[in-house]
Design a protein around this motif. Structure first.
Motif, mmCIF file in Angstrom:
data_model
loop_
_atom_site.group_PDB
_atom_site.id
_atom_site.type_symbol
_atom_site.label_atom_id
_atom_site.label_comp_id
_atom_site.label_asym_id
_atom_site.label_seq_id
_atom_site.Cartn_x
_atom_site.Cartn_y
_atom_site.Cartn_z
ATOM 1 N N UNK A 1 46.618 48.406 29.146
ATOM 2 C CA UNK A 1 45.731 48.959 30.172
ATOM 3 C C UNK A 1 44.564 48.003 30.453
ATOM 4 N N UNK A 2 44.896 46.767 30.789
ATOM 5 C CA UNK A 2 43.894 45.753 31.115
ATOM 6 C C UNK A 2 44.423 44.963 32.299
ATOM 7 N N UNK A 3 43.607 44.823 33.340
ATOM 8 C CA UNK A 3 44.037 44.235 34.605
ATOM 9 C C UNK A 3 42.984 43.230 35.085
ATOM 10 N N UNK A 4 43.362 42.437 36.063
ATOM 11 C CA UNK A 4 42.374 41.581 36.711
ATOM 12 C C UNK A 4 42.781 41.347 38.157
ATOM 13 N N UNK A 5 41.807 41.038 38.965
ATOM 14 C CA UNK A 5 42.024 40.659 40.356
ATOM 15 C C UNK A 5 41.029 39.582 40.697
ATOM 16 N N UNK A 6 41.402 38.727 41.625
ATOM 17 C CA UNK A 6 40.467 37.663 41.939
ATOM 18 C C UNK A 6 40.875 36.812 43.117
ATOM 19 N N UNK A 7 40.107 35.768 43.285
ATOM 20 C CA UNK A 7 40.292 34.828 44.379
ATOM 21 C C UNK A 7 40.424 33.426 43.782
ATOM 22 N N UNK A 8 41.258 32.607 44.418
ATOM 23 C CA UNK A 8 41.473 31.227 43.980
ATOM 24 C C UNK A 8 41.244 30.306 45.169
ATOM 25 N N UNK A 9 40.390 29.307 44.982
ATOM 26 C CA UNK A 9 40.212 28.246 45.958
ATOM 27 C C UNK A 9 40.939 27.025 45.411
ATOM 28 N N UNK B 1 37.955 41.375 35.525
ATOM 29 C CA UNK B 1 38.835 42.118 34.621
ATOM 30 C C UNK B 1 38.336 43.556 34.515
ATOM 31 N N UNK B 2 39.275 44.492 34.477
ATOM 32 C CA UNK B 2 38.922 45.911 34.409
ATOM 33 C C UNK B 2 40.001 46.674 33.664
ATOM 34 N N UNK B 3 39.716 47.934 33.365
ATOM 35 C CA UNK B 3 40.630 48.768 32.582
ATOM 36 C C UNK B 3 40.086 48.886 31.182
ATOM 37 N N UNK B 4 40.832 48.374 30.218
ATOM 38 C CA UNK B 4 40.456 48.439 28.808
ATOM 39 C C UNK B 4 39.139 47.706 28.534
ATOM 40 N N UNK B 5 38.794 46.748 29.365
ATOM 41 C CA UNK B 5 37.609 45.922 29.173
ATOM 42 C C UNK B 5 37.105 45.490 30.551
#
Length: 180
Positions: free
Chosen positions: A44-52, A74-78
């Protein structure tokens, strides 16, 4: 022939900028078992982001070297933010099979987090904010332009002892990239 068409068009020798959006889910697996589907343990740990990204073709237009700047939440468990700075090498087959296949890439650099990742501490007993980063990526062309969808392994580790903490983590990510 998307990958081959890109290498043969008028932009083949020009540097390329890109902007990507990606997201992923962390696993509790070590790098030695992360590619075994029957052993993959998502958490239960996820991340989302942007890459240049910025890439420059080599003398053989099937290969390019570049650099990325990733900003991830990062979100969810941490909950924390991550800055990733890898150098990349990309291979685009001249005659890909399947024809949608655009490229394979490998990235190596550093990952720095705003807090020590709890998932890494729970799994390995310790961690630290800055670790070695590497990625493995497969990209597929979307349409006629410079857009692609990619699947990536997002890996942080101590780099076999380069950093004091014996720690690390793995995630699988999917993303969309637009080149311009």
């Amino acid at each position: 022939m998307a990958g081959g068409a890109k290498a043969q068009d008028g932009r083949a020798g020009e540097p390329k900028l890109s902007l990507s959006l990606h997201g992923g889910q962390m696993t509790t697996n070590g790098i030695d078992e992360v590619f075994y589907p029957n052993k993959t343990d998502f958490t239960d740990a996820y991340f989302g982001g942007v890459i240049f990204g910025y890439e420059v073709p080599l003398s053989d237009p099937r290969f390019a070297v570049g650099a990325e700047v990733q900003l991830n939440h990062h979100f969810g468990q941490d909950t924390f933010q991550e800055l990733v700075l890898p150098v990349t090498i990309r291979y685009s087959p001249a005659r890909p099979w399947p024809v949608m296949l655009d490229s394979f890439a490998f990235g190596l650099g550093l990952s720095h987090t705003t807090e020590t990742p709890l998932l890494e501490v729970v799994k390995r007993g310790e961690s630290q904010r800055t670790l070695v980063y590497f990625s493995l990526e497969t990209a597929f062309s979307v349409g006629e332009g410079d857009d692609d969808i990619f699947f990536r392994l997002h890996h942080r580790s101590d780099g076999y002892g380069l950093f004091a903490a014996d720690s690390g983590s793995n995630a699988f990510a999917v993303g969309w990239r637009h080149g311009f």
